[in-house]
Design an enzyme around this catalytic site. Sequence first.
Site, PDB file in Angstrom:
ATOM      1  N   ASN A  75      20.990 -39.107  39.327  1.00 52.51           N
ATOM      2  CA  ASN A  75      22.398 -39.008  39.423  1.00 52.51           C
ATOM      3  C   ASN A  75      22.598 -40.230  39.893  1.00 52.51           C
ATOM      4  O   ASN A  75      22.465 -40.723  41.227  1.00 52.51           O
ATOM      5  CB  ASN A  75      22.824 -38.192  40.333  1.00 52.51           C
ATOM      6  CG  ASN A  75      24.174 -37.961  40.358  1.00 52.51           C
ATOM      7  OD1 ASN A  75      25.056 -38.791  39.788  1.00 52.51           O
ATOM      8  ND2 ASN A  75      24.598 -36.980  41.336  1.00 52.51           N
TER       9      ASN A  75
ATOM     10  N   LYS B 163      25.634 -41.471  40.504  1.00 57.61           N
ATOM     11  CA  LYS B 163      26.814 -41.562  41.190  1.00 57.61           C
ATOM     12  C   LYS B 163      27.669 -42.766  40.811  1.00 57.61           C
ATOM     13  O   LYS B 163      27.935 -43.284  39.850  1.00 57.61           O
ATOM     14  CB  LYS B 163      26.623 -41.378  42.780  1.00 57.61           C
ATOM     15  CG  LYS B 163      25.857 -40.166  42.722  1.00 57.61           C
ATOM     16  CD  LYS B 163      25.534 -39.649  44.179  1.00 57.61           C
ATOM     17  CE  LYS B 163      24.780 -38.574  44.460  1.00 57.61           C
ATOM     18  NZ  LYS B 163      24.638 -38.001  45.808  1.00 57.61           N
TER      19      LYS B 163
ATOM     20  N   HIS C 134      28.647 -30.240  40.920  1.00 54.33           N
ATOM     21  CA  HIS C 134      28.095 -31.238  42.009  1.00 54.33           C
ATOM     22  C   HIS C 134      28.852 -31.041  43.227  1.00 54.33           C
ATOM     23  O   HIS C 134      30.212 -30.999  43.290  1.00 54.33           O
ATOM     24  CB  HIS C 134      27.980 -32.820  41.542  1.00 54.33           C
ATOM     25  CG  HIS C 134      26.956 -33.190  42.457  1.00 54.33           C
ATOM     26  ND1 HIS C 134      27.664 -33.908  43.805  1.00 54.33           N
ATOM     27  CD2 HIS C 134      25.605 -33.790  42.532  1.00 54.33           C
ATOM     28  CE1 HIS C 134      26.414 -34.539  44.421  1.00 54.33           C
ATOM     29  NE2 HIS C 134      25.596 -34.336  43.680  1.00 54.33           N
TER      30      HIS C 134
ATOM     31  N   GLU D 292      29.784 -33.039  45.619  1.00 55.60           N
ATOM     32  CA  GLU D 292      30.814 -34.242  45.868  1.00 55.60           C
ATOM     33  C   GLU D 292      31.861 -33.748  45.048  1.00 55.60           C
ATOM     34  O   GLU D 292      33.125 -34.083  45.442  1.00 55.60           O
ATOM     35  CB  GLU D 292      29.986 -35.530  45.402  1.00 55.60           C
ATOM     36  CG  GLU D 292      29.264 -35.948  46.601  1.00 55.60           C
ATOM     37  CD  GLU D 292      28.014 -36.652  46.203  1.00 55.60           C
ATOM     38  OE1 GLU D 292      27.972 -37.281  44.845  1.00 55.60           O
ATOM     39  OE2 GLU D 292      27.206 -37.134  46.977  1.00 55.60           O
TER      40      GLU D 292
ATOM     41  N   GLU E 280      21.311 -27.861  45.691  1.00 57.69           N
ATOM     42  CA  GLU E 280      21.220 -28.946  46.353  1.00 57.69           C
ATOM     43  C   GLU E 280      22.049 -28.726  47.617  1.00 57.69           C
ATOM     44  O   GLU E 280      23.229 -28.481  47.529  1.00 57.69           O
ATOM     45  CB  GLU E 280      22.058 -30.035  45.490  1.00 57.69           C
ATOM     46  CG  GLU E 280      21.301 -30.465  44.064  1.00 57.69           C
ATOM     47  CD  GLU E 280      21.708 -31.913  43.885  1.00 57.69           C
ATOM     48  OE1 GLU E 280      21.130 -32.698  43.911  1.00 57.69           O
ATOM     49  OE2 GLU E 280      22.968 -32.186  43.684  1.00 57.69           O
TER      50      GLU E 280
ATOM     51  N   GLY F  23      22.043 -37.169  50.409  1.00 60.21           N
ATOM     52  CA  GLY F  23      22.312 -38.389  50.929  1.00 60.21           C
ATOM     53  C   GLY F  23      22.112 -38.709  52.396  1.00 60.21           C
ATOM     54  O   GLY F  23      22.556 -39.504  53.090  1.00 60.21           O
TER      55      GLY F  23
ATOM     56  N   SER G  98      18.238 -35.585  49.038  1.00 62.41           N
ATOM     57  CA  SER G  98      17.000 -36.526  49.813  1.00 62.41           C
ATOM     58  C   SER G  98      15.870 -36.265  49.378  1.00 62.41           C
ATOM     59  O   SER G  98      14.661 -36.528  49.914  1.00 62.41           O
ATOM     60  CB  SER G  98      17.281 -36.177  51.403  1.00 62.41           C
ATOM     61  OG  SER G  98      18.558 -36.570  51.848  1.00 62.41           O
TER      62      SER G  98
HETATM   63  P1  PGA Z   1      20.308 -37.543  47.187  1.00 63.65           P
HETATM   64  O1  PGA Z   1      21.671 -37.103  46.130  1.00 63.65           O
HETATM   65  O2  PGA Z   1      19.202 -37.793  46.551  1.00 63.65           O
HETATM   66  O3  PGA Z   1      21.044 -39.239  47.447  1.00 63.65           O
HETATM   67  O4  PGA Z   1      20.300 -36.858  48.347  1.00 63.65           O
HETATM   68  C1  PGA Z   1      21.310 -35.851  45.518  1.00 63.65           C
HETATM   69  C2  PGA Z   1      22.514 -35.356  44.452  1.00 63.65           C
HETATM   70  O5  PGA Z   1      23.355 -35.589  45.073  1.00 63.65           O
HETATM   71  O6  PGA Z   1      22.395 -35.204  43.223  1.00 63.65           O
END
Ligand code: PGA
Length: 236
Positions: free
Chosen positions: A6, A8, A89, A91, A158, A164, A194
């Site tokens: 992803n 982003k 997701h 976010e 997740e 993140g 992560s």
């Molecule tokens: P990250 O994000 O690997 O940076 O923790 C994962 C995601 O949001 O899909």
Amino acid sequence: MIIAANLKTNLTRKSTTEYINSLEAYIKSSGVSQDVLVFPAMSALDSFNSSYLSVGAQNAYPTKNGAFTGEIGTEQLDEFNITTILIGHSERRHILGETQESIATKFEYYKKLGYTIVYCVGEPLQKREAGKEEMMEYISAQYEGIDTSYENLIIAYEPVWAIGTGLTPTLEDIEEIHTDLKKKSYAPLLYGGSVKVDNAKEVLALKNVDGVLVGSAALKVDDFCHMISFAEELQK
Ligand code: PGA
């Protein structure tokens, strides 16, 4: 297994193309047989049409076209033959304010069109700290209005607090939650939050983990390829 990146709000159209070209070259030359998915930023979508990997949309509105400022619909996705989408997701849930109802509507729309849907669920820290029961209740609510038997469904667990942040649940916790979530749906279940080169192999080796969804650590294509190679070695 399914190994997904992803990207982003990162990389440009040019650097995304370079990323996908390098990734494709790696998959081709090393004979990788895993399913590799990449979700680039909206402005970097293009007709990649690769037989080695799939490119999906990080988001789209449940519409063909129309007056939805700032959104894209299937008219724009069809231009690039995109048939994979990320829905739910954290976010989008927590920063962009998508509700379970709007997420379920989006899910239904893209399901009817036969899209491969990577559907994300996961709890914020406060829910994790409230104990297993409350945490599972919270996650269960994210299955409301979602057809868990949809044939082109992939689920990604997740934990919001792991995204993140460099923090992850313990391997035992991941395995336990995945085992619980597998009772809700037989769909492939990815872990995300992560995941990086240092922990991907251990996570991929866990029971009921069918792949990973990687954000920040996937931005370097070599690292992402490295994680794909772990899946290839494990060959579940
Ligand atoms: P990250 O994000 O690997 O940076 O923790 C994962 C995601 O949001 O899909």
